[in-house]
Design a protein around this motif. Structure first.
Motif, PDB file in Angstrom:
ATOM      1  N   ILE A   1     -35.274 -34.792  -6.780  1.00  0.00           N
ATOM      2  CA  ILE A   1     -35.088 -35.734  -5.692  1.00  0.00           C
ATOM      3  C   ILE A   1     -35.703 -34.903  -4.312  1.00  0.00           C
ATOM      4  CG2 ILE A   1     -33.603 -36.767  -4.145  1.00  0.00           C
ATOM      5  CD1 ILE A   1     -32.042 -37.369  -6.687  1.00  0.00           C
TER       6      ILE A   1
ATOM      7  N   PRO B   1     -24.640 -33.178  -3.735  1.00  0.00           N
ATOM      8  CA  PRO B   1     -23.831 -33.388  -4.891  1.00  0.00           C
ATOM      9  C   PRO B   1     -22.513 -33.954  -4.406  1.00  0.00           C
ATOM     10  CG  PRO B   1     -25.053 -31.358  -5.148  1.00  0.00           C
ATOM     11  CD  PRO B   1     -25.149 -31.889  -3.696  1.00  0.00           C
TER      12      PRO B   1
ATOM     13  N   VAL C   1     -30.040 -34.262  -0.110  1.00  0.00           N
ATOM     14  CA  VAL C   1     -29.340 -34.276  -1.411  1.00  0.00           C
ATOM     15  C   VAL C   1     -27.965 -33.799  -1.081  1.00  0.00           C
ATOM     16  CG1 VAL C   1     -29.110 -33.858  -3.786  1.00  0.00           C
ATOM     17  CG2 VAL C   1     -31.335 -34.192  -2.637  1.00  0.00           C
TER      18      VAL C   1
ATOM     19  N   TYR D   1     -33.859 -42.341 -10.526  1.00  0.00           N
ATOM     20  CA  TYR D   1     -33.390 -41.449  -9.484  1.00  0.00           C
ATOM     21  C   TYR D   1     -34.346 -41.286  -8.256  1.00  0.00           C
ATOM     22  CZ  TYR D   1     -28.811 -40.972 -11.532  1.00  0.00           C
ATOM     23  OH  TYR D   1     -27.675 -41.408 -12.017  1.00  0.00           O
TER      24      TYR D   1
ATOM     25  N   ALA E   1     -26.846 -31.453 -12.371  1.00  0.00           N
ATOM     26  CA  ALA E   1     -26.691 -31.769 -10.961  1.00  0.00           C
ATOM     27  C   ALA E   1     -27.942 -30.971 -10.138  1.00  0.00           C
ATOM     28  CB  ALA E   1     -25.585 -31.424 -10.396  1.00  0.00           C
TER      29      ALA E   1
ATOM     30  N   ASP F   1     -21.877 -34.893 -11.007  1.00  0.00           N
ATOM     31  CA  ASP F   1     -21.920 -33.659 -11.960  1.00  0.00           C
ATOM     32  C   ASP F   1     -21.150 -34.092 -13.288  1.00  0.00           C
ATOM     33  OD1 ASP F   1     -22.371 -30.957 -12.882  1.00  0.00           O
ATOM     34  OD2 ASP F   1     -20.428 -30.525 -11.826  1.00  0.00           O
TER      35      ASP F   1
ATOM     36  N   THR G   1     -26.129 -38.909  -2.997  1.00  0.00           N
ATOM     37  CA  THR G   1     -25.324 -38.226  -3.900  1.00  0.00           C
ATOM     38  C   THR G   1     -26.029 -37.795  -5.285  1.00  0.00           C
ATOM     39  OG1 THR G   1     -24.397 -40.190  -4.504  1.00  0.00           O
ATOM     40  CG2 THR G   1     -23.448 -39.104  -2.578  1.00  0.00           C
ATOM     41  N   VAL G   2     -25.430 -36.960  -5.673  1.00  0.00           N
ATOM     42  CA  VAL G   2     -25.795 -36.627  -7.105  1.00  0.00           C
ATOM     43  C   VAL G   2     -24.343 -36.287  -7.889  1.00  0.00           C
ATOM     44  CG1 VAL G   2     -26.704 -34.877  -8.658  1.00  0.00           C
ATOM     45  CG2 VAL G   2     -28.116 -35.712  -6.691  1.00  0.00           C
TER      46      VAL G   2
ATOM     47  N   ALA H   1     -25.080 -43.400  -9.596  1.00  0.00           N
ATOM     48  CA  ALA H   1     -24.676 -42.481 -10.756  1.00  0.00           C
ATOM     49  C   ALA H   1     -24.461 -43.185 -12.115  1.00  0.00           C
ATOM     50  CB  ALA H   1     -23.156 -41.752 -10.429  1.00  0.00           C
TER      51      ALA H   1
ATOM     52  N   LEU I   1     -31.374 -32.415 -11.093  1.00  0.00           N
ATOM     53  CA  LEU I   1     -31.686 -33.751 -10.535  1.00  0.00           C
ATOM     54  C   LEU I   1     -31.865 -33.707  -8.920  1.00  0.00           C
ATOM     55  CD1 LEU I   1     -31.766 -36.821 -10.474  1.00  0.00           C
ATOM     56  CD2 LEU I   1     -29.410 -36.947 -10.513  1.00  0.00           C
ATOM     57  N   SER I   2     -31.104 -32.785  -8.342  1.00  0.00           N
ATOM     58  CA  SER I   2     -31.358 -32.348  -6.705  1.00  0.00           C
ATOM     59  C   SER I   2     -32.852 -31.681  -6.583  1.00  0.00           C
ATOM     60  CB  SER I   2     -30.239 -31.285  -6.379  1.00  0.00           C
ATOM     61  OG  SER I   2     -29.070 -31.639  -6.587  1.00  0.00           O
TER      62      SER I   2
END
Length: 291
Positions: free
Chosen positions: A72, A83, A81, A15, A65, A34, A31-32, A8, A68-69
């Motif tokens: 990925i 969060p 993925v 990423y 979030a 937030d 993980t992502v 992070a 980005l999810s």
């Protein structure tokens, strides 16, 4: 045991290649983080640093979030993925359900939805949501997201939200796993009663044992002894013997990272260094544990 790679507040361009490297190395998830915005002035504290200081967050890059999810998930084929965690009650739950269902459906059920309550009144204020009643609001949000992501018409009549019969399409072909984060008693109760799993944010090993024991008691109390994911950050996760100890405690997913993000300095590690770190761990621990 499954292993989740955590990164992070790093260069946003890292990423996708990091996710691809983690997938190739044998990790099951990434993980992502937030964060919506950082206030110029605030007296709020951070619950997971020793002194409550949150200044390490200022000027750190957080890609939204769900965005980005999606990036990925589109760049990988098996990696999940997760969060860690989306601040759920500051968001409109119907929109969140649409976002989560879309990600899960497009990715072949590779989205594990980690959610929690923001500890900061600032987040609620800037999103136009009252801070008071946040726990009950969170519960309603979880119920709405679960109900809509299940498919078919769903209606809801609660204290904070009132929905006529509606449905969203597409929805995932498997139930969306909703993982509840937090160490407080209400968070543990929420995880046991409403969640498909619990996400631990690190800390003293003795405290982890207490949290796991309390969670086990609550799951018995609520009669929710179903398949349940337990995601843990622990120093035990960095050795084969330690992973076995966690497994014996009922942990299903170990979260590992290779630098301390709670620092005011910006991340200067190169992408190559990060990939080397995650790959070396995979060779030393993941392969030995699951091979």
């Amino acid at each position: 045991m499954r292993f989740t790679y955590a990164e992070a507040m790093t260069d946003p361009s890292y990423y996708v290649p990091l996710a691809q490297a983690a997938e190739a190395a044998g990790y099951s998830s990434i993980t992502v983080a937030d964060s919506i915005a950082y206030p110029e002035e605030s007296d709020s504290t951070y619950p997971y640093t020793p002194d409550g200081n949150r200044e390490f967050l200022e000027d750190k890059p957080f890609v939204e979030a769900f965005v980005l999810s999606a990036a990925i998930l589109a760049a990988t084929t098996t990696l999940r993925v997760t969060p860690f965690v989306v601040k759920l009650p500051i968001r409109p739950p119907v929109l969140v359900a649409k976002q989560a269902a879309s990600l899960a459906a497009l990715s072949g059920n590779r989205f594990g939805f980690g959610v929690g309550i923001s500890p900061w009144p600032d987040d609620f204020e800037i999103m136009g949501v009252p801070f008071a009643g946040r726990g009950a609001r969170m519960d309603e949000c979880v119920d709405i997201v679960r109900g809509l992501c299940a498919g078919g018409y769903f209606e809801f009549h609660g204290e904070y939200y009132d929905l006529p019969p509606i449905k969203i399409t597409p929805v995932p072909t498997e139930p969306l796993p909703i993982l509840i984060g937090g160490h407080s008693e209400p968070a543990l109760r929420r995880a046991a009663r409403r969640g498909d799993g619990w996400m631990h944010a690190g800390g003293d090993p003795a405290e982890l044992d207490r949290l796991l024991a309390r969670l086990d008691t609550l799951r018995t109390e609520y009669d929710t002894r179903k398949d349940f994911e337990i995601h843990v950050i622990s120093l035990d996760g960095f050795t084969v013997d330690g992973v076995k100890r966690l497994e014996d405690k009922g942990v299903t997913d170990v979260i590992v990272g290779f630098r301390n993000p709670y620092t005011t300095e910006h991340d200067t590690e190169s992408l190559d260094t990060k990939i080397s770190n995650l790959s070396r761990f995979a060779e030393r621990v993941i392969a030995a544990t699951n091979g």
